[in-house]
Design an enzyme around this catalytic site. Sequence first.
Site: not given
Ligand code: HMG
Ligand code: MG
Length: 290
Positions: A10-11, A202, A204, A235, A244
């Site tokens: 995933r990450d 967690h 990096h 990320c 990571n």
């Molecule tokens: P948005 O654009 O504000 O929201 O995104 P939306 O509700 O308007 O959704 C946009 C489009 O995405 C729509 O499709 C939704 O249906 C679709 P359209 O109508 O335009 O065709 N959609 C989805 N599709 C599939 N599955 C879903 C989903 N949700 C909406 N779940 C949102 C807001 C939160 C969805 C977006 O910003 C997002 O997905 N962000 C995720 C970013 C991400 O994954 N970042 C990396 C993970 S975090 C990380 O890595 C840190 C971590 O490792 C810890 C650390 O290191 O600190 C965990």
């Molecule tokens: Mg991370």
Amino acid sequence: MVRVTEVGPRDGLQNERATVPVVDKVAFVDALVAAGFPEVEVTSFVSPKWVPQLADAAEVMSRVKRRAGTLLSVLVPNEKGLEGAMAAKADKVSVFVSASEGFSQKNVNASIGVCLQRLEPVVRQARSAGLRVRGYVSCVVRCPFDGAVTPEAVRAVSERLLAMGCTEIDLGDTIGVAQPEDIERLLAGVARTVAPGTVTLHLHDTRGMAAACVERAIALGVRSFDSSAAGLGGCPYAPGAPGNLATETLLATIERCGLWHGVEAAAVAAAGARMRQTLTRLQRDSGGNS
Ligand code: HMG
Ligand code: MG
């Protein structure tokens, strides 16, 4: 015993420019599961517009082999993500919130407050369905947009996640800048809400200090860490966040501290090396532009 959660699929893969074919992702996950981790974070049910590399989440989950003793977990940002995770029969889901406003806006397009509100029904429904829920807090030391983050900000978000029903708090140094002293200050600052013995770290590894941070955290009582085979990862919404902490490094560090992890290190190294080869091949095939 130290609990190690492998987050490479995933990450790691969310941050590669090339999208890895499903067959290679499944082989990677299967090899990691066979290596004996108690948990492998397989993929994310996030918006494919935001993270196209993991748009195949449902297909990957339908094809990976399950093994008693290894939880298959997935990241979810909202109710739609939870629906996907439940349809895919994930054993556990991870929700995520930033401790800093700047990263929250960039990563989920919402403030910390709105993100927490959005997650309440997600955590409630996941718990009613009998799932365990990890609550990630990101940018626990520093935010790439807002600068230094206080332990108090991390504690406040952790408290909200626990109050809504999260079964685990996972503190993320998203951009990998922590020094051992930062980890010590952080653990002391959140201890009233999450004790070192219950928290997951967690890390990096931007400055080569993650292993030293693990050693300090172990000395302070932390017994659960995340890492990524071959140090893949980062990320896409956190500039300057490279890999990571490598699982190979984490396992060796745990052993150096005189503790055990129950994971077959040689199998992890082989899986990580195979994935690195796949990424090199994909890059070569795309003329180096992937
Ligand atoms: P948005 O654009 O504000 O929201 O995104 P939306 O509700 O308007 O959704 C946009 C489009 O995405 C729509 O499709 C939704 O249906 C679709 P359209 O109508 O335009 O065709 N959609 C989805 N599709 C599939 N599955 C879903 C989903 N949700 C909406 N779940 C949102 C807001 C939160 C969805 C977006 O910003 C997002 O997905 N962000 C995720 C970013 C991400 O994954 N970042 C990396 C993970 S975090 C990380 O890595 C840190 C971590 O490792 C810890 C650390 O290191 O600190 C965990
Ligand atoms: Mg991370």
